[in-house]
Design an enzyme around this catalytic site. Structure first.
Site, short mmCIF file in Angstrom:
data_model
loop_
_atom_site.label_atom_id
_atom_site.label_comp_id
_atom_site.label_asym_id
_atom_site.label_seq_id
_atom_site.Cartn_x
_atom_site.Cartn_y
_atom_site.Cartn_z
N ARG A 113 28.18 66.66 60.79
CA ARG A 113 29.28 66.22 59.86
C ARG A 113 29.49 66.59 58.85
O ARG A 113 30.48 66.58 58.01
CB ARG A 113 28.71 64.85 59.79
CG ARG A 113 29.54 63.67 58.89
CD ARG A 113 28.79 62.61 59.15
NE ARG A 113 29.71 62.23 57.76
CZ ARG A 113 29.69 60.63 56.80
NH1 ARG A 113 28.11 60.00 57.30
NH2 ARG A 113 30.29 60.03 56.11
N ASN A 167 32.07 56.79 66.36
CA ASN A 167 33.47 57.21 65.82
C ASN A 167 33.45 58.58 66.07
O ASN A 167 32.55 59.15 66.55
CB ASN A 167 33.28 57.53 63.86
CG ASN A 167 33.66 56.17 63.14
OD1 ASN A 167 34.17 55.42 63.59
ND2 ASN A 167 32.49 55.70 62.58
N CYS A 205 35.19 47.87 64.12
CA CYS A 205 34.94 49.37 62.78
C CYS A 205 34.57 48.32 61.68
O CYS A 205 35.27 46.57 62.07
CB CYS A 205 36.23 49.70 62.40
SG CYS A 205 35.98 49.95 60.65
N HIS A 222 40.94 53.11 61.17
CA HIS A 222 41.09 53.88 59.96
C HIS A 222 42.55 53.66 59.59
O HIS A 222 43.01 54.98 58.87
CB HIS A 222 40.36 54.89 60.10
CG HIS A 222 38.75 54.63 60.04
ND1 HIS A 222 37.75 55.82 60.02
CD2 HIS A 222 38.63 53.49 60.48
CE1 HIS A 222 36.74 54.67 60.71
NE2 HIS A 222 36.61 53.91 60.46
N TYR A 229 41.31 53.67 54.54
CA TYR A 229 41.82 54.95 54.46
C TYR A 229 42.80 55.91 54.18
O TYR A 229 42.96 56.82 54.60
CB TYR A 229 41.02 55.63 56.34
CG TYR A 229 39.69 55.49 56.19
CD1 TYR A 229 38.73 56.97 56.28
CD2 TYR A 229 38.75 54.06 56.43
CE1 TYR A 229 37.43 57.03 56.62
CE2 TYR A 229 37.54 53.72 56.79
CZ TYR A 229 36.88 55.14 56.97
OH TYR A 229 35.35 55.41 56.91
#
Ligand code: NAD
Ligand code: G6P
Ligand code: MN
Ligand code: MN
Length: 433
Positions: free
Chosen positions: A93, A147, A169, A199, A253
Protein backbone atom coordinates in the site's frame (compact mmCIF):
# COMPACT_ATOMS: atom_id res chain seq x y z
CA UNK A 1 -26.00 -22.73 14.24
CA UNK A 2 -24.29 -20.53 11.69
CA UNK A 3 -20.73 -21.00 10.45
CA UNK A 4 -18.76 -17.93 9.39
CA UNK A 5 -15.35 -18.02 7.72
CA UNK A 6 -13.31 -14.80 7.70
CA UNK A 7 -10.42 -14.67 5.22
CA UNK A 8 -7.75 -12.21 6.30
CA UNK A 9 -8.70 -13.06 9.89
CA UNK A 10 -5.48 -11.52 11.22
CA UNK A 11 -6.81 -8.05 10.41
CA UNK A 12 -6.88 -5.56 13.29
CA UNK A 13 -10.59 -5.04 12.48
CA UNK A 14 -11.51 -8.63 13.52
CA UNK A 15 -12.44 -7.71 17.14
CA UNK A 16 -15.16 -5.45 15.73
CA UNK A 17 -16.62 -8.36 13.77
CA UNK A 18 -16.53 -10.52 16.89
CA UNK A 19 -18.22 -7.79 18.91
CA UNK A 20 -20.94 -7.57 16.23
CA UNK A 21 -21.64 -11.32 16.43
CA UNK A 22 -21.68 -11.21 20.23
CA UNK A 23 -24.20 -8.33 20.27
CA UNK A 24 -26.55 -10.13 17.86
CA UNK A 25 -26.18 -13.63 19.20
CA UNK A 26 -29.89 -14.13 19.94
CA UNK A 27 -31.08 -13.22 16.43
CA UNK A 28 -27.95 -14.50 14.70
CA UNK A 29 -26.61 -17.59 16.48
CA UNK A 30 -23.06 -17.86 15.12
CA UNK A 31 -21.78 -21.21 16.37
CA UNK A 32 -18.41 -21.31 14.62
CA UNK A 33 -16.15 -18.48 13.53
CA UNK A 34 -13.13 -19.56 11.46
CA UNK A 35 -10.37 -16.98 11.10
CA UNK A 36 -8.23 -17.83 8.07
CA UNK A 37 -4.93 -16.23 7.13
CA UNK A 38 -1.71 -17.02 5.27
CA UNK A 39 1.50 -18.21 7.00
CA UNK A 40 3.03 -14.69 6.70
CA UNK A 41 0.12 -13.45 8.82
CA UNK A 42 0.70 -15.98 11.63
CA UNK A 43 1.83 -13.50 14.27
CA UNK A 44 -1.20 -11.25 13.72
CA UNK A 45 -3.69 -14.11 13.43
CA UNK A 46 -2.56 -15.67 16.71
CA UNK A 47 -2.78 -12.41 18.66
CA UNK A 48 -6.15 -11.39 17.22
CA UNK A 49 -7.49 -14.96 17.33
CA UNK A 50 -6.75 -15.31 21.02
CA UNK A 51 -8.41 -11.96 21.71
CA UNK A 52 -11.47 -13.17 19.75
CA UNK A 53 -11.54 -16.32 21.89
CA UNK A 54 -11.33 -14.26 25.11
CA UNK A 55 -14.12 -11.96 23.86
CA UNK A 56 -16.45 -14.91 23.16
CA UNK A 57 -15.66 -16.46 26.55
CA UNK A 58 -16.19 -13.14 28.35
CA UNK A 59 -19.59 -12.74 26.66
CA UNK A 60 -20.53 -16.28 27.68
CA UNK A 61 -21.90 -17.14 24.22
CA UNK A 62 -21.75 -20.53 22.56
CA UNK A 63 -19.41 -19.53 19.71
CA UNK A 64 -16.10 -21.26 19.09
CA UNK A 65 -13.30 -19.37 17.33
CA UNK A 66 -10.99 -21.48 15.13
CA UNK A 67 -7.71 -20.33 13.58
CA UNK A 68 -6.61 -21.81 10.26
CA UNK A 69 -4.12 -21.36 7.43
CA UNK A 70 -6.12 -23.52 5.03
CA UNK A 71 -9.27 -22.59 3.10
CA UNK A 72 -9.56 -26.30 2.29
CA UNK A 73 -9.97 -26.99 5.99
CA UNK A 74 -12.06 -23.96 6.91
CA UNK A 75 -14.60 -23.50 4.10
CA UNK A 76 -16.70 -26.71 4.11
CA UNK A 77 -20.10 -26.04 5.67
CA UNK A 78 -19.68 -22.25 5.74
CA UNK A 79 -22.88 -20.18 5.55
CA UNK A 80 -21.09 -16.85 5.13
CA UNK A 81 -17.53 -16.09 4.02
CA UNK A 82 -16.25 -12.62 4.80
CA UNK A 83 -13.07 -11.37 3.10
CA UNK A 84 -10.81 -8.64 4.50
CA UNK A 85 -7.34 -9.42 3.21
CA UNK A 86 -4.48 -7.26 1.93
CA UNK A 87 -2.23 -8.82 -0.72
CA UNK A 88 1.31 -7.54 -0.11
CA UNK A 89 0.36 -6.00 3.24
CA UNK A 90 0.86 -2.33 4.12
CA UNK A 91 4.26 -2.32 2.44
CA UNK A 92 2.53 -2.69 -0.93
CA UNK A 93 0.00 0.00 0.00
CA UNK A 94 2.83 2.41 0.80
CA UNK A 95 4.17 1.88 -2.74
CA UNK A 96 0.67 2.49 -4.17
CA UNK A 97 0.73 5.82 -2.38
CA UNK A 98 4.36 6.91 -2.91
CA UNK A 99 4.97 6.02 -6.56
CA UNK A 100 2.10 8.07 -8.05
CA UNK A 101 2.96 10.96 -5.69
CA UNK A 102 6.47 11.04 -7.14
CA UNK A 103 4.82 11.84 -10.51
CA UNK A 104 2.57 14.51 -9.00
CA UNK A 105 -0.48 12.20 -9.11
CA UNK A 106 -2.83 11.28 -6.22
CA UNK A 107 -1.46 8.22 -4.40
CA UNK A 108 -4.36 6.51 -2.68
CA UNK A 109 -5.40 3.01 -1.61
CA UNK A 110 -8.58 2.78 -3.72
CA UNK A 111 -8.41 5.68 -6.21
CA UNK A 112 -6.19 6.44 -9.19
CA UNK A 113 -3.07 4.32 -9.85
CA UNK A 114 -3.03 2.95 -6.28
CA UNK A 115 -6.56 1.65 -6.60
CA UNK A 116 -5.70 0.09 -9.96
CA UNK A 117 -2.71 -1.77 -8.51
CA UNK A 118 -4.54 -2.88 -5.38
CA UNK A 119 -7.10 -4.35 -7.76
CA UNK A 120 -4.47 -6.04 -9.93
CA UNK A 121 -3.01 -7.73 -6.83
CA UNK A 122 -6.34 -8.62 -5.24
CA UNK A 123 -8.61 -9.81 -8.07
CA UNK A 124 -6.72 -13.05 -8.92
CA UNK A 125 -6.81 -13.99 -5.22
CA UNK A 126 -10.54 -13.28 -4.78
CA UNK A 127 -11.30 -15.31 -7.91
CA UNK A 128 -9.35 -18.26 -6.44
CA UNK A 129 -11.31 -17.87 -3.22
CA UNK A 130 -14.60 -17.88 -5.15
CA UNK A 131 -13.57 -21.08 -6.95
CA UNK A 132 -12.90 -22.66 -3.54
CA UNK A 133 -16.31 -21.47 -2.31
CA UNK A 134 -18.03 -22.98 -5.38
CA UNK A 135 -16.33 -26.31 -4.64
CA UNK A 136 -16.47 -26.42 -0.83
CA UNK A 137 -19.52 -24.36 0.25
CA UNK A 138 -21.45 -23.36 -2.90
CA UNK A 139 -24.45 -21.99 -1.00
CA UNK A 140 -22.37 -19.59 1.10
CA UNK A 141 -22.72 -15.84 0.77
CA UNK A 142 -19.46 -13.99 0.10
CA UNK A 143 -19.38 -10.68 1.98
CA UNK A 144 -16.40 -8.75 0.67
CA UNK A 145 -14.63 -5.77 2.21
CA UNK A 146 -11.35 -6.24 0.44
CA UNK A 147 -10.55 -3.09 -1.46
CA UNK A 148 -11.02 -1.76 -4.03
CA UNK A 149 -14.41 -3.20 -3.03
CA UNK A 150 -16.32 -1.90 -6.08
CA UNK A 151 -13.78 -3.23 -8.60
CA UNK A 152 -13.54 -6.52 -6.70
CA UNK A 153 -17.34 -6.98 -6.77
CA UNK A 154 -17.36 -6.12 -10.49
CA UNK A 155 -14.67 -8.75 -11.13
CA UNK A 156 -16.48 -11.49 -9.20
CA UNK A 157 -19.76 -10.72 -10.99
CA UNK A 158 -18.11 -10.71 -14.44
CA UNK A 159 -15.53 -13.48 -14.15
CA UNK A 160 -17.12 -16.10 -11.87
CA UNK A 161 -20.51 -17.85 -11.71
CA UNK A 162 -21.03 -17.30 -8.01
CA UNK A 163 -24.03 -14.98 -7.68
CA UNK A 164 -24.02 -14.77 -3.90
CA UNK A 165 -21.59 -11.89 -3.42
CA UNK A 166 -22.18 -8.59 -1.63
CA UNK A 167 -19.55 -5.84 -1.34
CA UNK A 168 -19.54 -3.58 1.71
CA UNK A 169 -18.03 -0.30 2.83
CA UNK A 170 -18.36 1.96 5.86
CA UNK A 171 -18.59 5.18 3.81
CA UNK A 172 -22.42 5.29 3.53
CA UNK A 173 -22.93 4.91 7.27
CA UNK A 174 -20.20 7.54 7.76
CA UNK A 175 -22.17 9.92 5.52
CA UNK A 176 -25.32 9.29 7.54
CA UNK A 177 -23.42 10.06 10.76
CA UNK A 178 -21.86 13.16 9.17
CA UNK A 179 -25.25 14.57 8.18
CA UNK A 180 -26.66 13.82 11.64
CA UNK A 181 -23.75 15.62 13.25
CA UNK A 182 -24.12 18.62 10.95
CA UNK A 183 -27.83 18.80 11.84
CA UNK A 184 -27.15 18.17 15.53
CA UNK A 185 -29.44 15.12 15.73
CA UNK A 186 -29.01 11.41 16.56
CA UNK A 187 -27.70 9.27 13.68
CA UNK A 188 -30.61 6.85 13.66
CA UNK A 189 -33.06 9.65 12.81
CA UNK A 190 -31.33 10.26 9.46
CA UNK A 191 -31.85 8.12 6.38
CA UNK A 192 -30.21 8.59 2.99
CA UNK A 193 -31.07 7.13 -0.44
CA UNK A 194 -27.65 6.08 -1.77
CA UNK A 195 -26.64 5.39 -5.35
CA UNK A 196 -23.39 5.33 -7.31
CA UNK A 197 -20.26 3.22 -6.97
CA UNK A 198 -18.02 2.27 -4.08
CA UNK A 199 -16.08 5.35 -2.86
CA UNK A 200 -18.07 7.19 -5.57
CA UNK A 201 -21.49 7.09 -3.92
CA UNK A 202 -23.95 9.97 -3.61
CA UNK A 203 -26.84 10.70 -1.28
CA UNK A 204 -29.76 11.45 -3.61
CA UNK A 205 -32.32 12.18 -0.91
CA UNK A 206 -31.89 12.80 2.79
CA UNK A 207 -34.60 12.26 5.41
CA UNK A 208 -35.00 13.27 9.05
CA UNK A 209 -37.63 11.19 10.86
CA UNK A 210 -38.96 10.21 7.43
CA UNK A 211 -39.32 13.76 6.04
CA UNK A 212 -37.22 14.75 3.04
CA UNK A 213 -34.89 17.51 4.28
CA UNK A 214 -32.34 17.36 1.46
CA UNK A 215 -32.01 21.16 1.10
CA UNK A 216 -31.54 21.71 4.82
CA UNK A 217 -28.99 18.86 4.99
CA UNK A 218 -27.04 20.18 1.98
CA UNK A 219 -26.92 23.66 3.58
CA UNK A 220 -25.58 22.13 6.80
CA UNK A 221 -22.98 20.05 4.92
CA UNK A 222 -21.90 23.10 2.88
CA UNK A 223 -21.09 24.98 6.09
CA UNK A 224 -17.28 24.83 6.58
CA UNK A 225 -17.94 24.42 10.32
CA UNK A 226 -19.45 20.97 9.63
CA UNK A 227 -16.74 19.20 7.62
CA UNK A 228 -17.18 15.43 7.84
CA UNK A 229 -14.70 12.83 6.60
CA UNK A 230 -13.12 9.43 7.27
CA UNK A 231 -9.95 9.01 9.36
CA UNK A 232 -7.89 8.36 6.21
CA UNK A 233 -9.08 11.37 4.15
CA UNK A 234 -7.97 14.98 4.73
CA UNK A 235 -10.88 17.02 6.12
CA UNK A 236 -11.10 19.77 3.49
CA UNK A 237 -14.40 21.66 3.31
CA UNK A 238 -16.47 22.13 0.15
CA UNK A 239 -17.27 25.40 -1.58
CA UNK A 240 -20.82 26.02 -0.30
CA UNK A 241 -22.01 27.20 -3.73
CA UNK A 242 -20.69 23.97 -5.29
CA UNK A 243 -22.71 21.80 -2.89
CA UNK A 244 -25.83 23.91 -3.53
CA UNK A 245 -25.35 23.50 -7.28
CA UNK A 246 -24.54 19.78 -7.10
CA UNK A 247 -27.87 19.04 -5.41
CA UNK A 248 -26.73 15.65 -4.09
CA UNK A 249 -24.55 14.71 -1.13
CA UNK A 250 -21.00 13.75 -2.19
CA UNK A 251 -18.96 11.16 -0.25
CA UNK A 252 -15.60 11.94 1.41
CA UNK A 253 -13.69 10.24 -1.45
CA UNK A 254 -15.15 12.73 -3.94
CA UNK A 255 -12.56 15.19 -2.68
CA UNK A 256 -10.00 13.38 -4.84
CA UNK A 257 -12.06 14.29 -7.94
CA UNK A 258 -13.53 17.71 -7.07
CA UNK A 259 -10.50 19.01 -5.11
CA UNK A 260 -7.70 17.15 -6.87
CA UNK A 261 -5.08 19.92 -6.55
CA UNK A 262 -5.72 20.58 -2.89
CA UNK A 263 -5.77 16.87 -2.02
CA UNK A 264 -2.50 16.31 -3.86
CA UNK A 265 -0.90 19.14 -1.87
CA UNK A 266 -2.25 17.60 1.35
CA UNK A 267 -0.82 14.19 0.43
CA UNK A 268 2.55 15.62 -0.51
CA UNK A 269 2.83 17.53 2.77
CA UNK A 270 1.68 14.50 4.79
CA UNK A 271 4.14 12.21 3.02
CA UNK A 272 6.96 14.48 4.18
CA UNK A 273 5.71 15.25 7.67
CA UNK A 274 4.02 12.10 9.00
CA UNK A 275 4.45 9.59 6.18
CA UNK A 276 1.75 8.39 3.81
CA UNK A 277 -1.43 6.86 5.23
CA UNK A 278 0.00 3.31 4.99
CA UNK A 279 3.04 4.46 6.95
CA UNK A 280 0.84 6.09 9.61
CA UNK A 281 -1.32 2.95 9.79
CA UNK A 282 1.79 0.82 10.37
CA UNK A 283 2.26 2.76 13.62
CA UNK A 284 -1.41 2.49 14.58
CA UNK A 285 -1.28 -1.28 13.96
CA UNK A 286 1.73 -1.68 16.20
CA UNK A 287 -0.14 0.07 18.98
CA UNK A 288 -3.30 -1.99 18.39
CA UNK A 289 -1.53 -5.35 18.33
CA UNK A 290 0.37 -4.49 21.52
CA UNK A 291 -3.02 -3.87 23.16
CA UNK A 292 -4.55 -7.03 21.68
CA UNK A 293 -1.68 -9.14 23.00
CA UNK A 294 -2.47 -8.13 26.59
CA UNK A 295 -4.28 -11.13 28.04
CA UNK A 296 -6.34 -9.00 30.41
CA UNK A 297 -8.06 -7.38 27.39
CA UNK A 298 -11.39 -9.13 26.77
CA UNK A 299 -13.36 -6.55 24.70
CA UNK A 300 -12.77 -4.42 21.58
CA UNK A 301 -10.54 -1.46 22.50
CA UNK A 302 -11.68 2.02 21.49
CA UNK A 303 -8.28 2.72 19.87
CA UNK A 304 -9.57 0.84 16.81
CA UNK A 305 -11.43 4.06 15.94
CA UNK A 306 -8.16 5.49 14.65
CA UNK A 307 -8.64 3.28 11.59
CA UNK A 308 -10.53 4.65 8.58
CA UNK A 309 -12.56 1.47 8.38
CA UNK A 310 -13.93 1.67 11.93
CA UNK A 311 -17.52 0.34 12.05
CA UNK A 312 -17.21 -1.55 8.79
CA UNK A 313 -17.80 -4.85 10.60
CA UNK A 314 -21.04 -3.37 11.90
CA UNK A 315 -22.19 -3.27 8.27
CA UNK A 316 -21.15 -6.92 7.81
CA UNK A 317 -22.97 -8.19 10.88
CA UNK A 318 -26.11 -6.28 10.09
CA UNK A 319 -26.08 -7.49 6.45
CA UNK A 320 -25.55 -11.12 7.52
CA UNK A 321 -28.32 -10.77 10.09
CA UNK A 322 -30.74 -9.42 7.47
CA UNK A 323 -29.97 -12.19 4.95
CA UNK A 324 -30.22 -14.89 7.63
CA UNK A 325 -33.50 -13.54 9.06
CA UNK A 326 -34.95 -12.25 5.76
CA UNK A 327 -35.64 -8.90 7.46
CA UNK A 328 -36.18 -6.87 4.24
CA UNK A 329 -34.73 -3.72 5.73
CA UNK A 330 -32.81 -1.25 3.55
CA UNK A 331 -28.99 -1.17 3.52
CA UNK A 332 -26.44 0.35 1.12
CA UNK A 333 -24.43 -2.47 -0.52
CA UNK A 334 -22.39 -3.25 -3.63
CA UNK A 335 -24.53 -5.52 -5.77
CA UNK A 336 -25.50 -6.23 -9.36
CA UNK A 337 -27.22 -3.18 -10.88
CA UNK A 338 -30.01 -5.06 -12.70
CA UNK A 339 -31.29 -1.81 -14.20
CA UNK A 340 -31.54 0.12 -10.93
CA UNK A 341 -29.22 2.90 -12.17
CA UNK A 342 -30.06 3.69 -15.80
CA UNK A 343 -26.97 4.13 -17.97
CA UNK A 344 -24.83 1.67 -15.97
CA UNK A 345 -24.71 -1.88 -17.39
CA UNK A 346 -27.31 -4.18 -15.83
CA UNK A 347 -24.64 -6.78 -15.05
CA UNK A 348 -22.22 -4.34 -13.38
CA UNK A 349 -21.78 -3.69 -9.65
CA UNK A 350 -23.21 -0.51 -8.12
CA UNK A 351 -23.29 0.76 -4.53
CA UNK A 352 -26.93 1.38 -3.80
CA UNK A 353 -29.63 1.28 -1.13
CA UNK A 354 -31.13 -2.19 -1.37
CA UNK A 355 -33.81 -4.27 0.31
CA UNK A 356 -32.00 -7.15 2.05
CA UNK A 357 -33.78 -10.50 1.71
CA UNK A 358 -32.82 -14.13 2.26
CA UNK A 359 -32.08 -14.23 -1.48
CA UNK A 360 -29.76 -11.24 -1.21
CA UNK A 361 -30.00 -7.52 -1.91
CA UNK A 362 -32.68 -6.09 -4.18
CA UNK A 363 -31.40 -2.73 -5.43
CA UNK A 364 -33.96 0.08 -5.27
CA UNK A 365 -34.27 1.68 -8.72
CA UNK A 366 -33.29 5.36 -9.00
CA UNK A 367 -33.49 5.81 -12.78
CA UNK A 368 -30.70 7.93 -14.29
CA UNK A 369 -28.35 9.78 -11.92
CA UNK A 370 -28.46 13.60 -12.10
CA UNK A 371 -26.55 14.98 -15.09
CA UNK A 372 -23.98 16.62 -12.79
CA UNK A 373 -22.68 13.26 -11.53
CA UNK A 374 -23.73 10.71 -14.14
CA UNK A 375 -20.66 11.17 -16.35
CA UNK A 376 -18.09 10.75 -13.58
CA UNK A 377 -19.85 7.62 -12.30
CA UNK A 378 -19.84 6.14 -15.81
CA UNK A 379 -16.17 7.03 -16.25
CA UNK A 380 -15.20 5.31 -12.99
CA UNK A 381 -17.31 2.29 -13.94
CA UNK A 382 -15.39 2.08 -17.23
CA UNK A 383 -12.13 2.31 -15.28
CA UNK A 384 -13.23 -0.50 -12.92
CA UNK A 385 -14.25 -2.74 -15.82
CA UNK A 386 -11.06 -2.23 -17.78
CA UNK A 387 -8.97 -2.65 -14.60
CA UNK A 388 -10.77 -5.90 -13.72
CA UNK A 389 -10.14 -7.18 -17.24
CA UNK A 390 -6.44 -6.31 -16.91
CA UNK A 391 -6.28 -8.11 -13.55
CA UNK A 392 -7.79 -11.28 -15.02
CA UNK A 393 -5.86 -11.33 -18.32
CA UNK A 394 -2.53 -9.83 -17.24
CA UNK A 395 -2.58 -7.85 -20.50
CA UNK A 396 -0.18 -4.88 -20.42
CA UNK A 397 -2.11 -2.72 -22.89
CA UNK A 398 -5.36 -3.25 -20.99
CA UNK A 399 -3.63 -2.15 -17.78
CA UNK A 400 -2.27 0.94 -19.57
CA UNK A 401 -5.77 1.70 -20.84
CA UNK A 402 -7.18 1.47 -17.30
CA UNK A 403 -4.44 3.76 -15.96
CA UNK A 404 -4.92 6.32 -18.73
CA UNK A 405 -8.71 6.58 -18.60
CA UNK A 406 -8.63 7.13 -14.83
CA UNK A 407 -9.58 10.80 -14.32
CA UNK A 408 -6.79 11.31 -11.75
CA UNK A 409 -4.07 10.46 -14.30
CA UNK A 410 -3.31 13.45 -16.54
CA UNK A 411 -1.67 11.86 -19.62
CA UNK A 412 -1.00 8.63 -21.49
CA UNK A 413 2.75 9.21 -21.20
CA UNK A 414 2.65 9.68 -17.44
CA UNK A 415 0.27 6.71 -17.21
CA UNK A 416 2.84 4.52 -18.94
CA UNK A 417 5.67 5.71 -16.70
CA UNK A 418 3.66 5.13 -13.52
CA UNK A 419 2.46 1.75 -14.81
CA UNK A 420 5.98 0.56 -15.60
CA UNK A 421 7.30 1.72 -12.23
CA UNK A 422 4.48 0.08 -10.31
CA UNK A 423 4.58 -3.18 -12.29
CA UNK A 424 8.24 -3.44 -11.36
CA UNK A 425 7.71 -2.49 -7.69
CA UNK A 426 4.85 -4.97 -7.21
CA UNK A 427 6.22 -7.77 -9.42
CA UNK A 428 6.10 -10.49 -6.72
CA UNK A 429 2.36 -9.96 -6.20
CA UNK A 430 1.46 -9.81 -9.91
CA UNK A 431 2.07 -13.31 -11.27
CA UNK A 432 -0.38 -12.69 -14.14
CA UNK A 433 1.86 -10.01 -15.74
P1 NAD B 1 -4.29 -6.05 6.95
O1 NAD B 1 -3.09 -5.45 6.36
O2 NAD B 1 -4.38 -6.16 8.42
O3 NAD B 1 -4.51 -7.48 6.29
C1 NAD B 1 -5.44 -8.40 6.82
C2 NAD B 1 -4.89 -9.80 6.72
O4 NAD B 1 -4.87 -10.25 5.37
C3 NAD B 1 -3.44 -9.93 7.22
O5 NAD B 1 -3.43 -10.66 8.43
C4 NAD B 1 -2.74 -10.64 6.07
O6 NAD B 1 -1.83 -11.63 6.52
C5 NAD B 1 -3.89 -11.26 5.31
N1 NAD B 1 -3.62 -11.67 3.94
C6 NAD B 1 -2.79 -11.12 3.03
N2 NAD B 1 -2.83 -11.81 1.87
C7 NAD B 1 -3.75 -12.80 2.05
C8 NAD B 1 -4.24 -13.85 1.23
N3 NAD B 1 -3.79 -14.02 -0.03
N4 NAD B 1 -5.18 -14.69 1.75
C9 NAD B 1 -5.60 -14.55 3.01
N5 NAD B 1 -5.17 -13.58 3.84
C10 NAD B 1 -4.25 -12.73 3.36
O7 NAD B 1 -5.55 -5.30 6.36
P2 NAD B 1 -6.67 -4.38 6.98
O8 NAD B 1 -6.13 -3.04 7.17
O9 NAD B 1 -7.34 -5.06 8.08
O10 NAD B 1 -7.63 -4.34 5.74
C11 NAD B 1 -8.07 -5.55 5.14
C12 NAD B 1 -8.73 -5.27 3.82
O11 NAD B 1 -9.98 -4.63 4.04
C13 NAD B 1 -7.94 -4.36 2.90
O12 NAD B 1 -8.10 -4.79 1.57
C14 NAD B 1 -8.59 -3.01 3.11
O13 NAD B 1 -8.43 -2.16 2.02
C15 NAD B 1 -10.01 -3.41 3.31
N6 NAD B 1 -10.87 -2.48 4.04
C16 NAD B 1 -12.05 -2.23 3.46
C17 NAD B 1 -12.95 -1.38 4.06
C18 NAD B 1 -14.23 -1.08 3.35
O14 NAD B 1 -14.82 -0.04 3.60
N7 NAD B 1 -14.67 -1.92 2.43
C19 NAD B 1 -12.63 -0.79 5.29
C20 NAD B 1 -11.40 -1.09 5.87
C21 NAD B 1 -10.52 -1.96 5.23
C1 G6P C 1 -12.21 3.96 4.76
C2 G6P C 1 -12.77 3.09 3.68
C3 G6P C 1 -12.03 1.86 3.50
C4 G6P C 1 -10.56 2.15 3.59
C5 G6P C 1 -10.24 2.57 4.98
C6 G6P C 1 -8.82 3.01 5.15
O1 G6P C 1 -13.14 4.41 5.55
O2 G6P C 1 -14.13 2.94 3.58
O3 G6P C 1 -12.41 1.27 2.31
O4 G6P C 1 -9.83 1.02 3.27
O5 G6P C 1 -11.14 3.44 5.52
O6 G6P C 1 -8.53 3.02 6.51
P1 G6P C 1 -7.03 3.04 7.04
O7 G6P C 1 -7.14 3.21 8.50
O8 G6P C 1 -6.46 1.70 6.62
O9 G6P C 1 -6.36 4.14 6.34
MN1 MN D 1 -22.07 -21.44 -7.66
MN1 MN E 1 -14.61 1.61 1.86
Amino acid sequence: GIKIVTIGGGSSYTPELVEGFIKRHHALPVKELWLVDIPEGKEKLEIVGKLAQRMAAEAGIDMTVHLSYSREEALPGADFVTTQFRVGMLEARAKDERIPLSYGVIGQETNGPGGLFKGLRTIPVIIDIVHDIERLCPDAWLVNFTNPAGMVTEAVLRYTNHERIVGLCNVPVGMQMGVAEALGVDGDRVRIDFAGLNHMVYGLNIYLDGNNIKQQALEAVADPANVSTMKNIAALGWEPEFIRALQVLPCPYHRYYYKTEEMLAEEQAAAEETGTRAEVVQGVEEELFALYADETLRTKPEQLEQRGGAYYSEAACSLINSIYNDTRDIQPVNTRNRGAVAGIPAESAVEISSVITKDGPRPIAVDELPVAVHGLVQQIKSFERVAAEAAVTGNYETALLAMTINPLVPSDTKAKQILDDMLEAHREHLPQF
